[in-house]
Structures are given as C-alpha cells and as structure tokens.
Write an enzyme that holds these catalytic residues in place. Structure first.
Site, PDB file in Angstrom:
ATOM      1  N   ARG A  59      48.458  53.754  26.950  1.00  0.00           N
ATOM      2  CA  ARG A  59      49.356  52.515  26.786  1.00  0.00           C
ATOM      3  C   ARG A  59      50.079  52.536  25.652  1.00  0.00           C
ATOM      4  O   ARG A  59      51.138  51.813  25.527  1.00  0.00           O
ATOM      5  CB  ARG A  59      48.540  51.259  27.034  1.00  0.00           C
ATOM      6  CG  ARG A  59      47.833  51.242  28.544  1.00  0.00           C
ATOM      7  CD  ARG A  59      47.066  49.906  28.915  1.00  0.00           C
ATOM      8  NE  ARG A  59      45.912  49.837  28.066  1.00  0.00           N
ATOM      9  CZ  ARG A  59      44.651  50.593  28.478  1.00  0.00           C
ATOM     10  NH1 ARG A  59      44.394  51.126  29.504  1.00  0.00           N
ATOM     11  NH2 ARG A  59      43.669  50.250  27.473  1.00  0.00           N
ATOM     12  N   GLU A  96      35.261  50.556  21.744  1.00  0.00           N
ATOM     13  CA  GLU A  96      34.624  49.546  22.165  1.00  0.00           C
ATOM     14  C   GLU A  96      33.691  49.718  23.200  1.00  0.00           C
ATOM     15  O   GLU A  96      32.600  49.374  23.210  1.00  0.00           O
ATOM     16  CB  GLU A  96      35.684  48.238  22.376  1.00  0.00           C
ATOM     17  CG  GLU A  96      35.012  47.058  22.864  1.00  0.00           C
ATOM     18  CD  GLU A  96      35.923  45.883  23.241  1.00  0.00           C
ATOM     19  OE1 GLU A  96      37.151  46.317  23.637  1.00  0.00           O
ATOM     20  OE2 GLU A  96      35.724  44.780  23.631  1.00  0.00           O
TER      21      GLU A  96
HETATM   22  P1  AMP Z   1      39.430  49.941  19.620  1.00  0.00           P
HETATM   23  O1  AMP Z   1      39.457  51.409  19.088  1.00  0.00           O
HETATM   24  O2  AMP Z   1      38.270  49.629  19.696  1.00  0.00           O
HETATM   25  O3  AMP Z   1      40.455  49.285  18.553  1.00  0.00           O
HETATM   26  O4  AMP Z   1      40.006  50.094  20.886  1.00  0.00           O
HETATM   27  C1  AMP Z   1      41.589  50.194  21.289  1.00  0.00           C
HETATM   28  C2  AMP Z   1      42.040  51.106  22.272  1.00  0.00           C
HETATM   29  O5  AMP Z   1      40.940  50.728  23.424  1.00  0.00           O
HETATM   30  C3  AMP Z   1      43.344  50.731  22.776  1.00  0.00           C
HETATM   31  O6  AMP Z   1      44.047  51.801  23.085  1.00  0.00           O
HETATM   32  C4  AMP Z   1      43.241  49.750  23.826  1.00  0.00           C
HETATM   33  O7  AMP Z   1      44.303  50.059  24.820  1.00  0.00           O
HETATM   34  C5  AMP Z   1      41.560  50.147  24.380  1.00  0.00           C
HETATM   35  N1  AMP Z   1      41.031  48.687  24.769  1.00  0.00           N
HETATM   36  C6  AMP Z   1      40.126  48.367  24.092  1.00  0.00           C
HETATM   37  N2  AMP Z   1      39.449  47.346  24.345  1.00  0.00           N
HETATM   38  C7  AMP Z   1      40.152  46.889  25.305  1.00  0.00           C
HETATM   39  C8  AMP Z   1      40.464  45.688  26.078  1.00  0.00           C
HETATM   40  N3  AMP Z   1      39.251  44.821  26.004  1.00  0.00           N
HETATM   41  N4  AMP Z   1      41.109  45.501  27.198  1.00  0.00           N
HETATM   42  C9  AMP Z   1      42.163  46.502  27.191  1.00  0.00           C
HETATM   43  N5  AMP Z   1      42.244  47.778  26.597  1.00  0.00           N
HETATM   44  C10 AMP Z   1      41.111  48.109  25.617  1.00  0.00           C
END
Ligand code: AMP
Length: 171
Positions: A59, A96
């Site tokens: 995305r 996450e």
């Molecule tokens: P992080 O590395 O934990 O900051 O996760 C960010 C990445 O995971 C981004 O590329 C987001 O597109 C995706 N992502 C993580 N959590 C979500 C969520 N709750 N909803 C949508 N995309 C998420």
C-alpha cells in the site's frame, strides 16, 4: 481531516483475531479524497530538497508513487523478498502481525539522495524503521516519514524519533 477519516473502513479481526485492519480502499477510490490525502502528506515537506520517494510494498506504493509524482521526483520501491530482479540490500523486522523482510535494489539510491518515506499506516513502526535503515545503508539521507494513518497506542513514531514525522489520521 474528519471527512478523510470517514473514507477509512475498519475491518475487525483481519488478517488475524484482535487486529483492527484499516482499509484505505474507499479513500483511494474517491478522487477528491485521494488528492486531499496526497497533498496533505506532502505539505510539511514542501521546500525540502527531496530527490526521491520511498514506498513499501504494497500500500506504500499507492501513496508513495503519487507523492513522488506531485513532488516531481522518482519513486523507489521497497519490496518483499525475491521480487526485485537485480542485486539487493535487505533487512528483516517484526510486524504488528508476524515478521517479514524488505529489499531494495543496490543502485536505487546513493549518498547524493535525500528521500521521503511514505506508507499508508504506521503501527509499531517496525516497517518504517527498517525501511529507513535500509535506505541509510545505501548512503542516502531520510528527509522525513509521512503516513496517512497512525495507530497512536502502538507508539510507532518513537521508533522514528530522529526523523521529521508526519501523519494525517489518528486512531
Ligand atoms: P508496523 O511495522 O507495525 O508499523 O506496520 C505497518 C505496516 O503494516 C504498514 O505497511 C501497514 O500497511 C501494515 N499494517 C499494520 N497494522 C495495520 C492495520 N491495523 N491496518 C492496516 N494495515 C496495517
């Protein structure tokens, strides 16, 4: 911003129980909202000497390429392992939900570059932090990081404390 927020759809328990997935597809489908989001992402960085925009699969490609287009600079894709055909630099990190790696072409940036990192959402900040480090390994400078959505409770911005940080919508 409230208008923009109304185009984010929450999908409970996707892709795993307990995750509140923020779906950006209603926003990107609506031309006025898409333009608003891209302009708002760029706003704090106008006047910065940006030479390229980095976006993470998948995305981050949507917003990153439009930000690059608006700034009149090139786009640098960070991809999941095995997708890039030329020599790569890679990095692994925790998400996450799960863990993964990202790769970038070795000649994507160099010491002369100053890049803006763009993604749809920051959760724990692991993806963005790893992405910044990947770009820095190639010698380029990170001018800042911009996200459409920030999940405030996960404190992802703390992992990016040394960079200029910008997010549009908070949950
Ligand atoms: P992080 O590395 O934990 O900051 O996760 C960010 C990445 O995971 C981004 O590329 C987001 O597109 C995706 N992502 C993580 N959590 C979500 C969520 N709750 N909803 C949508 N995309 C998420």
């Amino acid at each position: 911003m409230e208008r923009l927020k109304s185009y984010i759809r929450n999908i409970p328990d996707f892709p795993k129980p307990g995750i509140q997935f923020k779906d950006i597809t209603p926003l990107v489908k609506e031309p006025a909202m898409l333009r608003l989001a891209v302009h708002q992402l760029i706003h704090p960085f106008l006047g910065e000497p940006i030479t390229g925009v980095v976006g993470m699969e998948a995305r981050g490609f949507i917003f990153g390429s439009m930000v690059a287009w608006e700034l009149g600079v090139g786009f640098i894709p960070l991809r999941k392992p095995g997708k890039l055909p030329y020599d790569v630099q890679s990095t692994s990190y925790d998400l996450e939900y799960g863990s993964t790696s990202l790769e970038v072409h070795l000649d994507a940036v160099d010491e002369s570059d100053q890049v803006l990192l763009v993604d749809d959402l920051i959760a724990t900040g692991g993806t963005a932090r790893a992405s910044c480090e990947l770009i820095e390994k190639l010698g380029a400078k990170i001018v800042g990081c911009a996200f459409v959505i920030e999940l405030d409770e996960l404190k992802g911005r703390e992992k990016l404390a040394k960079y200029k940080f910008h997010s549009l919508l908070h949950y």
